[in-house]
Design a protein around this motif. Structure first.
Motif, short mmCIF file in Angstrom:
data_model
loop_
_atom_site.label_atom_id
_atom_site.label_comp_id
_atom_site.label_asym_id
_atom_site.label_seq_id
_atom_site.Cartn_x
_atom_site.Cartn_y
_atom_site.Cartn_z
N THR A 179 9.04 0.23 -11.02
CA THR A 179 7.93 1.25 -11.41
C THR A 179 6.99 0.75 -12.58
O THR A 179 5.73 1.03 -12.47
CB THR A 179 8.85 2.46 -11.88
OG1 THR A 179 9.56 2.70 -11.13
CG2 THR A 179 7.92 3.70 -11.99
N GLU A 180 7.54 0.05 -13.49
CA GLU A 180 6.62 -0.47 -14.71
C GLU A 180 5.62 -1.22 -14.17
O GLU A 180 4.45 -1.31 -14.32
CB GLU A 180 7.57 -1.25 -15.52
CG GLU A 180 8.25 -0.22 -16.52
CD GLU A 180 9.73 0.13 -16.02
OE1 GLU A 180 9.71 0.08 -14.54
OE2 GLU A 180 10.46 0.64 -16.49
N THR A 181 6.00 -2.03 -13.16
CA THR A 181 5.02 -3.22 -12.61
C THR A 181 3.87 -2.47 -11.93
O THR A 181 2.77 -2.68 -12.10
CB THR A 181 5.83 -3.96 -11.51
OG1 THR A 181 6.80 -4.49 -12.14
CG2 THR A 181 4.68 -5.26 -11.35
N ILE A 182 4.39 -1.44 -10.95
CA ILE A 182 3.28 -0.52 -10.36
C ILE A 182 2.45 0.00 -11.36
O ILE A 182 1.01 0.01 -11.34
CB ILE A 182 3.89 0.34 -9.27
CG1 ILE A 182 4.41 -0.50 -8.29
CG2 ILE A 182 2.82 1.36 -8.69
CD1 ILE A 182 5.26 0.27 -7.23
N GLY A 183 3.07 0.70 -12.44
CA GLY A 183 2.28 1.50 -13.29
C GLY A 183 1.43 0.70 -14.17
O GLY A 183 0.06 0.92 -14.43
N MET A 184 1.60 -0.73 -14.50
CA MET A 184 0.73 -1.50 -15.28
C MET A 184 -0.65 -1.85 -14.42
O MET A 184 -1.72 -1.96 -14.88
CB MET A 184 1.46 -2.77 -15.77
CG MET A 184 2.48 -2.64 -16.69
SD MET A 184 1.84 -1.85 -18.12
CE MET A 184 1.27 -3.45 -18.91
N LEU A 189 2.53 -2.07 5.43
CA LEU A 189 1.96 -2.60 4.11
C LEU A 189 3.29 -2.85 2.89
O LEU A 189 3.03 -3.73 2.30
CB LEU A 189 1.13 -1.38 3.24
CG LEU A 189 -0.13 -0.98 3.86
CD1 LEU A 189 -0.95 0.22 3.36
CD2 LEU A 189 -1.08 -2.41 3.67
N VAL A 190 4.11 -2.10 3.07
CA VAL A 190 5.15 -2.51 2.35
C VAL A 190 6.12 -3.66 2.77
O VAL A 190 6.37 -4.49 1.86
CB VAL A 190 6.50 -1.32 2.00
CG1 VAL A 190 7.39 -1.60 1.16
CG2 VAL A 190 5.61 -0.06 1.61
N ALA A 191 6.30 -3.82 3.78
CA ALA A 191 6.81 -5.16 4.51
C ALA A 191 5.76 -6.43 4.02
O ALA A 191 6.40 -7.32 3.48
CB ALA A 191 7.00 -5.12 5.78
N PHE A 192 4.54 -6.29 4.09
CA PHE A 192 3.71 -7.49 3.76
C PHE A 192 3.71 -7.59 2.37
O PHE A 192 3.89 -8.71 1.78
CB PHE A 192 2.37 -7.13 4.08
CG PHE A 192 2.16 -7.50 5.59
CD1 PHE A 192 2.13 -9.12 5.83
CD2 PHE A 192 1.74 -6.91 6.59
CE1 PHE A 192 1.66 -9.46 7.08
CE2 PHE A 192 1.50 -7.44 8.08
CZ PHE A 192 1.66 -8.66 8.05
N SER A 193 3.90 -6.22 1.37
CA SER A 193 3.93 -6.67 -0.16
C SER A 193 5.14 -7.39 -0.40
O SER A 193 5.12 -8.05 -1.35
CB SER A 193 3.87 -5.22 -0.60
OG SER A 193 4.64 -5.21 -1.79
N HIS A 194 6.40 -7.21 0.27
CA HIS A 194 7.51 -7.58 0.17
C HIS A 194 7.57 -9.35 0.42
O HIS A 194 8.04 -10.01 -0.30
CB HIS A 194 8.60 -6.97 0.64
CG HIS A 194 9.96 -7.58 0.26
ND1 HIS A 194 10.55 -7.79 -0.89
CD2 HIS A 194 11.00 -8.37 1.25
CE1 HIS A 194 11.80 -8.41 -0.76
NE2 HIS A 194 11.98 -8.89 0.33
N TYR A 209 4.21 -11.94 -7.78
CA TYR A 209 5.22 -10.97 -7.98
C TYR A 209 6.46 -11.45 -7.15
O TYR A 209 6.59 -10.63 -5.99
CB TYR A 209 4.58 -9.67 -7.66
CG TYR A 209 3.76 -9.08 -8.84
CD1 TYR A 209 4.21 -8.61 -10.04
CD2 TYR A 209 2.45 -9.21 -8.37
CE1 TYR A 209 3.32 -8.41 -10.69
CE2 TYR A 209 1.62 -9.07 -9.66
CZ TYR A 209 1.85 -8.52 -10.58
OH TYR A 209 0.96 -8.00 -11.67
N THR A 210 7.18 -12.41 -7.59
CA THR A 210 8.55 -12.55 -6.82
C THR A 210 9.46 -11.50 -7.10
O THR A 210 9.55 -10.68 -8.07
CB THR A 210 8.98 -13.91 -7.39
OG1 THR A 210 9.23 -13.81 -8.94
CG2 THR A 210 7.99 -15.03 -7.31
N THR A 265 0.14 -5.46 -4.32
CA THR A 265 -0.89 -4.44 -3.99
C THR A 265 -0.55 -3.81 -2.76
O THR A 265 -0.94 -2.42 -2.90
CB THR A 265 -2.05 -5.32 -3.89
OG1 THR A 265 -2.32 -6.12 -4.63
CG2 THR A 265 -3.31 -4.85 -3.41
N GLY A 266 0.04 -3.88 -2.05
CA GLY A 266 0.63 -3.24 -0.79
C GLY A 266 1.32 -1.90 -1.14
O GLY A 266 1.09 -0.82 -0.46
#
Lengths: 168, 100
Positions: A129-134, B46-51, A118-119, B57-58
């Motif tokens: 929001t769409e990505t998280i929702g999927m 968690l959000v920092a690692f996710s970015h 997920y770049t 997933t974070g």
């Protein structure tokens, strides 16, 4: 510019968090926590997490903190009483120790460089929001159901606990 | 570009403030507020690692943590109201029901 924004948001968050644990009046503490939460939402925007930032403001600042504010209103605040425990120096020493441990751990560890798929561009194309929702209704469907069950149990439990005492 | 360690240090500082708040304050609601502060520190992590690791997933974990925090707020306040109903102030030092 971006790092200036980060230091502003981080500074206000730390200062208002310190105010939360040091203010005498608990209503002011809740309001300082509100300021901290809104600035944390700004940090989420800095990290390209728009959906989480919106949830932070709507659910955390809008619902949970107002709930705490209502809880505070049930009780009178005694402004004369001692608010700080008398062994607070020990607590501060323990806190500094834990903070030092965290910092040593952060600077001595190497983080995994295995980037996921997920770049920033891919998320921007599909929408955050769409990505998280999927993902939420695909891979993470069972955890979502468990989370809804937790909320149901908490709601029934809170109603039961508050109601039983009213009868007596 | 802000380095990842900045976010980690910020989250460590907020978590420590939460710990000191739990250990020093005597007000029951303020202890719950300090726990919320600690949960937020974890969310920043968690959000920092996710970015930085380009994985979504974070952010989903943050979603679940907010759910649990809402449940914890509801149950915690209900229990506090139940325990402190006869008492004037929310002082946790006065609670010694298990002392025997």
């Amino acid at each position: 510019m971006l790092s200036f924004l980060f230091f502003y948001l981080a500074g206000v968050t730390v200062i208002s968090s310190l105010l939360v644990i040091s203010l005498r009046n608990i209503v002011y503490s809740v309001l300082a926590l509100l300021v901290a939460f809104i600035h944390i939402a700004g940090l989420y925007l800095l990290l390209n997490a728009e959906f989480i930032a919106a949830i932070q403001i709507v659910v955390y600042a809008g619902a949970i903190l107002i709930f705490y504010l209502f809880g505070v209103m049930f009780f009178s605040t005694n402004l004369k009483a001692k608010v700080i425990h008398h062994q607070y120096p020990i607590a501060i020493i323990i806190g500094l120790f834990i903070l030092g441990e965290f910092i040593v751990a952060i600077y001595s560890s190497t983080f995994s460089m295995n980037r996921g798929e997920y770049t920033v561009q891919k998320i921007a194309e599909a929408g955050n929001t769409e990505t998280i929702g999927m993902l939420l209704y695909g891979v993470y469907l069972l955890p979502v159901e468990i989370a809804s069950l937790i909320l149901l149990v908490a709601m029934i439990g809170a109603i039961f606990l508050a109601k039983r005492e009213l009868k007596t | 570009m802000i380095p990842l360690s900045h976010f980690l240090i910020l989250s460590a500082i907020i978590f420590t403030i939460g710990i000191v708040g739990v250990l020093t304050r005597r007000n029951a609601i303020l202890i719950l507020l300090s726990i919320e502060l600690m949960l937020n520190a974890v969310n920043i992590n968690l959000v920092a690692f996710s970015h930085y690791l380009q994985s979504i997933t974070g952010q989903i974990f943050v979603f679940f943590i907010i759910t649990v925090a809402a449940a914890e707020a509801a149950m915690g306040l209900a229990i506090i109201i139940l325990i402190f109903r006869g008492k004037a102030f929310l002082n946790v030092d006065e609670i010694n029901l298990l002392k025997g």
